[in-house]
Scaffold this motif. Structure first.
Motif, mmCIF file in Angstrom:
data_model
loop_
_atom_site.group_PDB
_atom_site.id
_atom_site.type_symbol
_atom_site.label_atom_id
_atom_site.label_comp_id
_atom_site.label_asym_id
_atom_site.label_seq_id
_atom_site.Cartn_x
_atom_site.Cartn_y
_atom_site.Cartn_z
ATOM 1 N N ASN A 1 3.866 5.698 0.990
ATOM 2 C CA ASN A 1 3.262 4.954 2.093
ATOM 3 C C ASN A 1 4.002 3.629 2.307
ATOM 4 O OD1 ASN A 1 1.602 3.782 3.991
ATOM 5 N ND2 ASN A 1 -0.141 3.518 2.607
ATOM 6 N N ARG A 2 4.493 3.405 3.504
ATOM 7 C CA ARG A 2 5.259 2.199 3.798
ATOM 8 C C ARG A 2 4.398 1.095 4.416
ATOM 9 N NH1 ARG A 2 10.546 5.323 6.402
ATOM 10 N NH2 ARG A 2 11.030 6.563 4.534
ATOM 11 N N SER A 3 3.134 1.380 4.628
ATOM 12 C CA SER A 3 2.232 0.370 5.183
ATOM 13 C C SER A 3 1.666 -0.502 4.069
ATOM 14 C CB SER A 3 1.087 1.044 5.943
ATOM 15 O OG SER A 3 0.131 0.101 6.350
ATOM 16 N N LYS A 4 1.479 -1.777 4.364
ATOM 17 C CA LYS A 4 0.950 -2.712 3.372
ATOM 18 C C LYS A 4 -0.551 -2.935 3.538
ATOM 19 C CE LYS A 4 5.354 -5.128 2.883
ATOM 20 N NZ LYS A 4 6.070 -6.436 2.997
ATOM 21 N N SER A 5 -1.171 -2.228 4.502
ATOM 22 C CA SER A 5 -2.612 -2.363 4.701
ATOM 23 C C SER A 5 -3.181 -1.029 5.148
ATOM 24 C CB SER A 5 -2.915 -3.441 5.747
ATOM 25 O OG SER A 5 -2.697 -2.948 7.056
ATOM 26 N N ASP A 6 -4.515 -0.980 5.254
ATOM 27 C CA ASP A 6 -5.188 0.239 5.696
ATOM 28 C C ASP A 6 -5.440 0.231 7.199
ATOM 29 O OD1 ASP A 6 -5.282 1.304 3.161
ATOM 30 O OD2 ASP A 6 -7.213 0.371 2.676
ATOM 31 N N ASN A 7 -4.928 -0.774 7.899
ATOM 32 C CA ASN A 7 -5.074 -0.813 9.351
ATOM 33 C C ASN A 7 -4.391 0.399 9.971
ATOM 34 O OD1 ASN A 7 -3.659 -1.668 12.095
ATOM 35 N ND2 ASN A 7 -5.542 -2.873 11.898
ATOM 36 N N PHE A 8 -5.124 1.116 10.835
ATOM 37 C CA PHE A 8 -4.589 2.392 11.313
ATOM 38 C C PHE A 8 -3.332 2.204 12.171
ATOM 39 C CE2 PHE A 8 -6.915 1.293 15.120
ATOM 40 C CZ PHE A 8 -6.264 1.958 16.147
ATOM 41 N N LEU A 9 -3.228 1.096 12.894
ATOM 42 C CA LEU A 9 -2.029 0.868 13.698
ATOM 43 C C LEU A 9 -0.801 0.687 12.808
ATOM 44 C CD1 LEU A 9 -3.386 -1.519 16.488
ATOM 45 C CD2 LEU A 9 -2.739 0.888 16.724
#
Length: 398
Positions: A201-209
């Motif tokens: 996972n390359r996202s640093k948050s759970d924000n869907f955007l």
């Protein structure tokens, strides 16, 4: 086209929040839908009306019996939006006549004052609206209360936003969560592979955007892998997700007909569309070598029972555009009434939609297990080698 049609564009949501107890769910739903039902504006001059109607009869907005929105474990309803609009050219022509009339009645003025213009415009607009029939639009929703999955029959961002707002307003305490590629990936993997997905996972948050933006590699790599599989493999896979089709049942999946690629060009983003049956995908391969990425593709799914599904897969969000299923086939006799026929059509349609989704999810899970495993590096090398063979894509490749 509505969700009961053989071809429909759909997106998926997960319903988040705590539902009422099972014995209260359907009465609660009826009350909620009735409280936000559609109100016709045919006889008035209102510009807009938005609300809920029956999925199988958009003229009806009375939610007074369970049959209005309840089929077994499914809740079904349709968002109807009626809008009146006066074409700008017609409004201008009528306004010009009103301005001429006003100036004729007020010879002391060389032109119509600004305030008077606004007054005349409002009056003319209201008159024309009352003479204009509203244009209806309907968008279907089917909510599987067992899985929490909701299927919606539009891919328009504005319509989706409107639906989310109306759903939240109607079902207080609940919200819709977009079933984007990362969320779908989590849902189709077992615990050990979900752990590998979390590492990737390359996202640093759970924000869907952010989950969508930072994990576009899911769609990009999936599309590339599927293109390679179509040209270099048997394109045969096995059912590995729960559903109507049996575990291990074989099916075929391949790309054909239409591929859309996007990449940077001298004048900004460059979009390439390759349409028509393909033998070697030479043009696609040439574009991929020039750092273009597949963003859309027509995907075919076929079972051993000769059932065929076809869709345009949108790579960024995994929306299913023009999702065509096998035709609904019903055996009717003289005792079948209209209500029974509607119910039978609904259930048969749900079976076909769920089969198609189960096939897609099984295909996606197959890719993910390879992509997240240790063998992906070798497989990626094979894909790159296949692409580089296309150094002269004007020549047929064998």
């Amino acid at each position: 086209m509505g969700i009961l049609a053989n071809t429909v564009s759909i997106c998926h949501f997960q319903v988040q929040g705590e539902l009422p107890a099972k014995e209260e769910l359907y009465s609660w739903t009826l009350n909620r839908l009735a409280g936000n039902r559609f109100n016709p504006i045919d006889q008035g001059s209102e510009e807009l009306s938005v609300g809920w109607v029956h999925l199988d009869d958009p003229r009806s907005s009375e939610f007074d019996t369970p049959a209005a929105c309840w089929r077994d474990h499914y809740l079904m309803f349709t968002l109807r939006r009626d809008r009146r609009a006066v074409p700008s050219a017609i409004l201008k022509a009528h306004l010009d006549r009103e301005y001429e009339r006003w100036l004729g009645e007020n010879p002391g003025y060389a032109k119509v004052p600004k305030q008077e213009k606004e007054t005349l415009k409002e009056a003319v607009h209201a008159t024309l609206l009352s003479q204009t029939l509203p244009t209806p639009s309907t968008y279907d929703a089917v909510w599987d209360t067992q899985t929490g999955m909701l299927t919606f029959s539009s891919l328009s961002p504005k319509v989706i936003e409107l639906f989310e707002e109306e759903f939240k307003k109607t079902f207080e305490g609940l919200r819709l969560s977009a079933f984007h590629p990362y969320a779908r990936a989590e849902s189709v993997l077992d615990e050990s592979n979900r752990a590998l997905l979390a590492q990737a996972n390359r996202s640093k948050s759970d924000n869907f955007l952010e989950l969508i933006k930072e994990n576009q590699w899911l769609g990009v790599d999936f599309m590339l892998w599927l293109m390679y599989q179509t040209m270099n493999d048997s394109s045969e896979y096995s059912i590995n997700q729960q559903g109507i089709l049996s575990d291990g049942e074989r099916f075929v999946a391949y790309v054909d007909d239409r591929v859309v690629l996007l990449g940077a060009g001298e004048n900004g983003a460059q979009k390439i569309t390759v349409a028509g049956p393909q033998d070697h995908f030479n043009e696609v391969r040439s574009a991929l070598l020039n750092r273009k990425q597949i963003t859309e593709a027509t995907l075919h799914l076929e079972t051993s029972e000769d059932e065929h599904w076809k869709m345009t897969l949108k790579g960024e969000l995994f929306h299913f555009a023009s999702f065509k299923s096998p035709a609904v086939k019903l055996e009717k006799d003289s005792t079948t009434d209209e209500a029974m026929e509607r119910e039978a059509v609904f259930f048969e349609r749900m079976v076909l939609l769920e089969k198609g989704t189960q096939l897609f999810n099984s295909l996606f899970a197959t890719f993910l297990k390879l992509r997240l495993g240790q063998g992906w590096g070798e497989h990626e090398g094979q894909i790159n080698k296949w692409l580089n063979v296309c150094s002269n894509c004007n020549s047929p490749l064998v």
